[in-house]
Design a protein around this motif. Structure first.
Motif, PDB file in Angstrom:
ATOM      1  N   ILE A 251      78.086  45.868  -6.267  1.00  0.00           N
ATOM      2  CA  ILE A 251      78.149  44.799  -7.265  1.00  0.00           C
ATOM      3  C   ILE A 251      79.351  45.855  -8.579  1.00  0.00           C
ATOM      4  CG2 ILE A 251      76.081  44.796  -8.920  1.00  0.00           C
ATOM      5  CD1 ILE A 251      76.892  41.810  -9.032  1.00  0.00           C
ATOM      6  N   LEU A 252      78.743  46.777  -8.859  1.00  0.00           N
ATOM      7  CA  LEU A 252      79.202  48.359  -9.093  1.00  0.00           C
ATOM      8  C   LEU A 252      81.222  48.384  -8.965  1.00  0.00           C
ATOM      9  CD1 LEU A 252      80.011  50.090 -11.775  1.00  0.00           C
ATOM     10  CD2 LEU A 252      78.131  51.814 -10.702  1.00  0.00           C
ATOM     11  N   ALA A 253      80.727  48.808  -8.036  1.00  0.00           N
ATOM     12  CA  ALA A 253      81.987  48.954  -6.732  1.00  0.00           C
ATOM     13  C   ALA A 253      82.766  48.031  -6.849  1.00  0.00           C
ATOM     14  CB  ALA A 253      81.667  49.480  -5.832  1.00  0.00           C
ATOM     15  N   ALA A 254      81.941  46.634  -7.086  1.00  0.00           N
ATOM     16  CA  ALA A 254      83.200  45.849  -6.925  1.00  0.00           C
ATOM     17  C   ALA A 254      84.171  45.009  -7.990  1.00  0.00           C
ATOM     18  CB  ALA A 254      82.404  44.627  -6.417  1.00  0.00           C
ATOM     19  N   ALA A 255      83.146  45.516  -9.202  1.00  0.00           N
ATOM     20  CA  ALA A 255      83.720  45.422 -10.203  1.00  0.00           C
ATOM     21  C   ALA A 255      84.619  46.431 -10.914  1.00  0.00           C
ATOM     22  CB  ALA A 255      82.837  45.184 -11.849  1.00  0.00           C
ATOM     23  N   LEU A 256      84.429  47.383  -9.836  1.00  0.00           N
ATOM     24  CA  LEU A 256      85.286  48.955 -10.329  1.00  0.00           C
ATOM     25  C   LEU A 256      86.793  48.372  -9.821  1.00  0.00           C
ATOM     26  CD1 LEU A 256      83.676  51.633  -9.993  1.00  0.00           C
ATOM     27  CD2 LEU A 256      84.623  51.500 -12.173  1.00  0.00           C
ATOM     28  N   VAL A 257      86.721  48.073  -8.596  1.00  0.00           N
ATOM     29  CA  VAL A 257      87.637  47.551  -7.355  1.00  0.00           C
ATOM     30  C   VAL A 257      88.662  46.505  -8.058  1.00  0.00           C
ATOM     31  CG1 VAL A 257      88.933  46.181  -5.389  1.00  0.00           C
ATOM     32  CG2 VAL A 257      86.575  48.782  -5.355  1.00  0.00           C
ATOM     33  N   ASP A 258      88.022  45.599  -8.973  1.00  0.00           N
ATOM     34  CA  ASP A 258      88.389  44.160  -9.157  1.00  0.00           C
ATOM     35  C   ASP A 258      89.355  44.687 -10.853  1.00  0.00           C
ATOM     36  OD1 ASP A 258      87.453  42.839  -8.029  1.00  0.00           O
ATOM     37  OD2 ASP A 258      86.066  41.345  -9.104  1.00  0.00           O
ATOM     38  N   VAL A 259      89.407  45.642 -11.173  1.00  0.00           N
ATOM     39  CA  VAL A 259      89.967  46.330 -12.862  1.00  0.00           C
ATOM     40  C   VAL A 259      91.045  47.079 -12.049  1.00  0.00           C
ATOM     41  CG1 VAL A 259      88.166  45.439 -13.825  1.00  0.00           C
ATOM     42  CG2 VAL A 259      87.981  47.720 -13.537  1.00  0.00           C
ATOM     43  N   GLY A 260      91.095  47.795 -11.042  1.00  0.00           N
ATOM     44  CA  GLY A 260      91.965  48.787 -10.580  1.00  0.00           C
ATOM     45  C   GLY A 260      91.520  50.048 -10.199  1.00  0.00           C
ATOM     46  N   ARG A 261      90.080  50.165 -10.730  1.00  0.00           N
ATOM     47  CA  ARG A 261      89.315  51.821 -10.739  1.00  0.00           C
ATOM     48  C   ARG A 261      89.142  51.951  -9.523  1.00  0.00           C
ATOM     49  NH1 ARG A 261      85.804  50.582 -16.032  1.00  0.00           N
ATOM     50  NH2 ARG A 261      85.260  52.599 -15.775  1.00  0.00           N
ATOM     51  N   ALA A 262      89.581  51.881  -8.907  1.00  0.00           N
ATOM     52  CA  ALA A 262      89.464  52.605  -7.248  1.00  0.00           C
ATOM     53  C   ALA A 262      88.852  53.995  -6.484  1.00  0.00           C
ATOM     54  CB  ALA A 262      90.750  52.125  -6.213  1.00  0.00           C
ATOM     55  N   GLU A 263      89.410  54.740  -7.290  1.00  0.00           N
ATOM     56  CA  GLU A 263      88.521  56.497  -7.222  1.00  0.00           C
ATOM     57  C   GLU A 263      87.107  56.148  -7.650  1.00  0.00           C
ATOM     58  OE1 GLU A 263      89.851  58.494  -5.570  1.00  0.00           O
ATOM     59  OE2 GLU A 263      91.925  56.884  -5.358  1.00  0.00           O
ATOM     60  N   GLU A 264      86.954  55.359  -8.970  1.00  0.00           N
ATOM     61  CA  GLU A 264      85.761  55.807  -9.447  1.00  0.00           C
ATOM     62  C   GLU A 264      85.245  54.671  -8.472  1.00  0.00           C
ATOM     63  OE1 GLU A 264      85.180  54.923 -13.797  1.00  0.00           O
ATOM     64  OE2 GLU A 264      87.751  54.062 -14.473  1.00  0.00           O
TER      65      GLU A 264
END
Length: 332
Positions: A251-264
């Protein structure tokens, strides 16, 4: 025939490279179990369950129950652990065997027969949790709410703030599922205050942070959810709750992807898929591949995204998860 696990592994090697091996070794290192006394067995089983070795946890319980010489209090708590194990296996395989889990709770209640009020409270809380699972399907949380309120009263009478915190938190979950986000947030805050009053528990803090993050997501504040999910994942990993950390990382990865923070998002995706494969969790693999497809889209790799979405569909269909399959199909 496509190897579901192999597809995920090859995709990750393509994205992250073979240098991930050291990270994987660190992520999946578990402490050895040591059971010194019978009274310690329920706690030992809980740790095995937390780390995701559900078959081993079930074997430990069933072997102990088969001995026929357990202290009644130990047997009750082992049966409650077995109910949690059934519930957790159902989560990974999308079966949610509530009747099987409730049968263990009924057995525990019959053994206790009201002799230990602490166990009565724990039984009410376990019934609430299982009825909440059922309510997620039927959208009727009435029975779960009744058990929660009974558990709260019992824990208050006992002066058990930790138990009361667990019950209040579950009431917050019902309000979260019902869309009453303000009440959910208030109840989550109350539960954390109660927990801290008797000595803060890191695992409980991880639960609190996860669900506060979900409140922020429901409010449309994805950016604000991320710190909560980061703290939830950290807490779960610190206490060795590898099973729960799989879904926290996803869920953390999904949230990061949703806001455009792919590398994180990248290391959390790797961690989640590694744990999902290690625990043989098709639900974990399906959900992670869905996020992985969005990760690849964000990076502009349409072919890799398609492969990930197709993997999500294949795994989701194998366990009857039409919602994940539909989301992945729509993304393609």
């Amino acid at each position: 025939m496509i190897d579901l696990g192999g597809l995920g592994r090859r995709t990750f090697l393509r994205v992250f490279g073979t240098g991930a091996a050291a990270f994987v070794g660190l992520a999946l290192s578990f402490p050895a179990d040591c059971v010194a006394q019978e009274s310690e067995l329920p706690a030992a089983v809980r740790m095995v369950r937390w780390r995701g070795d559900l078959d081993e946890a079930q074997r430990l319980v069933e072997d102990a129950l088969g001995s026929g010489s357990l202290d009644p209090g130990v047997e009750v708590r082992l049966r409650l652990e077995l109910a949690r194990i059934h519930d957790r296996i159902g989560l990974h395989w999308n079966t949610r065997p509530v009747p099987e889990a409730l049968a263990q709770v009924d057995s525990a209640a019959a053994i206790n027969d009201g002799t230990d009020p602490r166990i009565d409270a724990e039984i009410e809380l376990m019934r609430a949790e299982l009825e909440y699972r059922a309510g997620n399907v039927t959208r009727d949380f009435g029975r779960a709410t009744d058990h929660i309120r009974t558990a709260i009263e019992l824990y208050q009478t006992l002066g058990d703030r930790h138990g009361e915190a667990e019950a209040v938190h579950r009431l917050g979950l019902i309000h979260l599922q019902s869309g009453d986000l303000d009440t959910a947030r208030d109840l989550f805050d109350q539960s954390l205050d109660l927990d801290r009053a008797d000595g803060e528990r890191l695992y409980f803090t991880g639960e609190y942070e996860r669900h506060m993050g979900l409140v922020e997501l429901r409010l449309g504040n994805t950016q604000g959810s991320i710190p909560h999910f980061e703290r939830s994942l950290s807490a779960r990993r610190q206490v060795g709750a590898i099973d729960a950390s799989l879904f926290a990382a996803r869920i953390l990865a999904a949230a990061l992807v949703d806001v455009g923070r792919a590398e994180e998002a990248q290391p959390h995706l790797l961690y989640a898929m590694t744990v999902a494969e290690r625990l043989n969790s098709p639900m974990g693999r399906a959900r992670i591949n869905l996020v992985l497809g969005r990760y690849h889209e964000l990076r502009g790799d349409r072919e890799a995204a398609r492969i990930a979405f197709e993997a999500a569909i294949l795994v989701a269909n194998s366990i009857g998860s039409s919602s994940i399959a539909s989301q992945a199909a729509a993304a393609i």
